[in-house]
Enzyme design. Structure first.
Site, mmCIF file in Angstrom:
data_model
loop_
_atom_site.group_PDB
_atom_site.id
_atom_site.type_symbol
_atom_site.label_atom_id
_atom_site.label_comp_id
_atom_site.label_asym_id
_atom_site.label_seq_id
_atom_site.Cartn_x
_atom_site.Cartn_y
_atom_site.Cartn_z
ATOM 1 N N LYS A 120 24.454 56.064 34.529
ATOM 2 C CA LYS A 120 23.270 56.555 35.261
ATOM 3 C C LYS A 120 22.121 55.554 35.159
ATOM 4 C CE LYS A 120 24.293 61.481 34.956
ATOM 5 N NZ LYS A 120 24.179 62.711 34.205
ATOM 6 N N ASN A 157 19.126 77.088 36.691
ATOM 7 C CA ASN A 157 19.748 76.694 35.419
ATOM 8 C C ASN A 157 18.838 77.105 34.267
ATOM 9 O OD1 ASN A 157 17.915 74.381 34.713
ATOM 10 N ND2 ASN A 157 18.709 73.626 36.673
HETATM 11 O O1 PMT Z 1 13.540 72.243 29.863
HETATM 12 P P1 PMT Z 1 14.142 72.422 28.467
HETATM 13 O O2 PMT Z 1 14.640 73.823 28.246
HETATM 14 O O3 PMT Z 1 13.224 71.932 27.378
HETATM 15 O O4 PMT Z 1 15.440 71.504 28.408
HETATM 16 C C1 PMT Z 1 15.333 70.118 28.468
HETATM 17 C C2 PMT Z 1 16.487 69.488 29.263
HETATM 18 C C3 PMT Z 1 17.802 69.777 28.588
HETATM 19 C C4 PMT Z 1 16.494 70.044 30.688
HETATM 20 C C5 PMT Z 1 16.199 67.932 29.298
HETATM 21 O O5 PMT Z 1 16.188 67.447 27.991
HETATM 22 C C6 PMT Z 1 17.230 67.199 30.118
HETATM 23 O O6 PMT Z 1 18.272 66.793 29.644
HETATM 24 N N1 PMT Z 1 16.927 67.011 31.416
HETATM 25 C C7 PMT Z 1 17.833 66.396 32.414
HETATM 26 C C8 PMT Z 1 18.843 67.401 32.833
HETATM 27 C C9 PMT Z 1 19.735 66.902 33.957
HETATM 28 O O7 PMT Z 1 19.686 67.459 35.012
HETATM 29 O O8 PMT Z 1 20.455 65.853 33.688
HETATM 30 P P2 PMT Z 1 21.423 65.101 34.761
HETATM 31 O O9 PMT Z 1 22.270 64.246 33.899
HETATM 32 O O10 PMT Z 1 22.072 66.076 35.675
HETATM 33 O O11 PMT Z 1 20.407 64.256 35.620
HETATM 34 C C10 PMT Z 1 20.125 62.890 35.333
HETATM 35 C C11 PMT Z 1 18.702 62.535 35.690
HETATM 36 O O12 PMT Z 1 18.538 62.561 37.096
HETATM 37 C C12 PMT Z 1 17.647 63.438 35.123
HETATM 38 O O13 PMT Z 1 16.540 62.634 34.755
HETATM 39 C C13 PMT Z 1 17.278 64.358 36.293
HETATM 40 O O14 PMT Z 1 15.917 64.773 36.216
HETATM 41 C C14 PMT Z 1 17.490 63.411 37.476
HETATM 42 N N2 PMT Z 1 17.881 64.067 38.724
HETATM 43 C C15 PMT Z 1 19.060 64.718 38.841
HETATM 44 C C16 PMT Z 1 19.434 65.253 40.060
HETATM 45 C C17 PMT Z 1 18.567 65.128 41.153
HETATM 46 N N3 PMT Z 1 18.890 65.655 42.324
HETATM 47 N N4 PMT Z 1 17.406 64.500 41.022
HETATM 48 C C18 PMT Z 1 17.049 63.954 39.837
HETATM 49 O O15 PMT Z 1 15.968 63.379 39.714
#
Ligand code: PMT
Length: 397
Positions: A339, A202
């Site tokens: 979440k 990504n």
């Molecule tokens: O890296 P940059 O270019 O600076 O961009 C920053 C960002 C946009 C990546 C950052 O600000 C951000 O939003 N990160 C979380 C992105 C994400 O995957 O969001 P999510 O809504 O899919 O996941 C929710 C949370 O669960 C996140 O804290 C993620 O780290 C965590 N997660 C998700 C899936 C997984 N299998 N394990 C996890 O720990």
């Protein structure tokens, strides 16, 4: 903080006592170390009086090894003025007097230099090369300024004013608010291999996570930074003296990130998971480059990756703080709230791809920090460093 002020032989040495006074006024303990030439411009009595401590200037005085004890005592070394001579000596690894010996022994701790010399000396390629070399080693330069020089000409070479040097010292001084604490941060994307040359990934750059790690270290914490593939490295941290407090583990896939994060978490006071982790990976990874097989399409079977954040939420103790991120495109607040509860978080940081300048890749972000207690803090569009500062202040207060 315990600061050693080093003084070398230039006319600007007369400003060194004022610098010592300002640093003491800011609450620092100061000791002075001077070269023999510096004492042509400022007296031992003056330096000992303003610092309130004996001056270190003679490497062989009564067989003492002050360059060792002062190096252990000092937490920061400020050389003001720094002549072309001392800059050249450090760049070449020469230790032939008290101050140059101390400078070489003073490794792993912040060093600031305030160069002062004639403008043609400053512009000389040898001096410029040496300055760049010292900067690449993490030595911070304050000035020189442009103005009238002692030799009667005008140009770049005047030592920065003591106030400017003192404020550079304060900016480098690490807060102790989170001293003794260890925090885990995840950053960047994960790559899920399809075959030996392709992956599912990504657009995460790691900038948000690296900014969070630096903001935590700035507040005095030790940081375990687990990062997916990124072009960022320890060199990225704005304050070089913080690098030693951020321990980077580089991983590629979600499963590798899971292993590193779950191992580190029990030793941590808190964790902030900003990585964009792939929810799914190919069920198989070919050990060779997959070839076209003649058919129109190709099916890739995906299996779910472990959820790192949810796993930490299940293991979290009452003393630990767990912060997740949510990157949403619709029903932002409701999804983030869901979440927060489902993964047993203390805070969730919502960023929306609808906000221009927020999210992946860019240097800025706009977030809403939602607390388990129902608190909401919204930021305007800020640099990722500023957003990180806001998040750290909120989740550690
Ligand atoms: O890296 P940059 O270019 O600076 O961009 C920053 C960002 C946009 C990546 C950052 O600000 C951000 O939003 N990160 C979380 C992105 C994400 O995957 O969001 P999510 O809504 O899919 O996941 C929710 C949370 O669960 C996140 O804290 C993620 O780290 C965590 N997660 C998700 C899936 C997984 N299998 N394990 C996890 O720990």
């Amino acid at each position: 903080m315990r600061i050693v002020v080093g003084i070398t032989g230039g006319i600007a040495a007369y400003k060194a006592p004022e610098l010592v006074r300002l640093l003491k006024k800011a609450g620092h303990e100061v000791r002075c170390a001077a070269t023999e030439h510096a004492l042509e411009f400022v007296t031992r009595v003056t330096l000992e009086t303003v610092s309130g401590a004996p001056l270190y200037s003679d490497l062989f005085a009564s067989g003492r090894t002050e360059h060792i004890s002062l190096k252990d005592w000092g937490e920061m070394l400020v050389v003001a003025p720094a002549t072309a001579n001392i800059i050249g000596k450090v760049a070449s690894g020469i230790a032939d007097d008290a101050l140059s010996t101390l400078l070489l022994a003073f490794s792993g701790k912040p060093v600031i230099m305030a160069p002062a010399m004639n403008c043609e000396m400053w512009a000389h390629p040898a001096v410029q090369r040496n300055v760049e070399l010292l900067k690449s080693w993490g030595i911070r330069m304050v000035g020189p300024e442009e103005g009238e020089l002692a030799c009667g000409v005008s140009g770049v070479g005047r030592m920065a004013e003591p106030e400017a040097i003192a404020s550079a010292v304060c900016a480098t001084t690490r807060s102790q608010r989170l001293a003794g604490q260890r925090w885990l941060v995840t950053a960047g994307p994960t790559y899920e291999r399809i075959d030996s040359v392709r992956f599912i990934g990504n657009y995460s750059s790691g900038k948000m996570g690296f900014a969070l790690a630096e903001a935590l270290a700035k507040e005095g914490a030790e940081v375990e930074l687990v990062t997916g593939p990124t072009y960022l490295s320890a060199e990225t941290f704005h304050e070089t003296s913080l690098r030693q407090h951020i321990h980077i583990t580089s991983v590629e896939s979600a499963r590798e990130m899971y292993t590193a994060a779950t191992e580190a978490f029990p030793q941590c006071n808190g964790a902030i998971l900003s990585a964009a982790v792939a929810d799914y990976r190919p069920s198989e990874c070919a050990d060779h480059k997959l070839k076209k097989n003649g058919s129109e399409g190709m099916h890739l079977e995906l299996v779910q990756n472990p959820d790192i954040l949810a796993t930490l939420g299940g293991k979290k103790t009452a003393a630990q703080t767990l912060v997740g991120f949510a990157l949403e495109t619709d029903n932002e607040e409701a999804n983030a709230q869901r979440k927060l509860e489902k993964k047993n978080l203390d805070y969730i940081v919502l960023n929306s791809l609808h906000d221009k300048g927020a999210g992946f890749g860019v240097d800025t972000n706009k977030v809403t920090i939602i607390g388990r207690d129902g608190s909401h803090k919204e930021s305007p569009l800020l640099s990722k460093q500023e957003v990180a500062g806001l998040i750290i202040n909120t989740v550690t207060s």
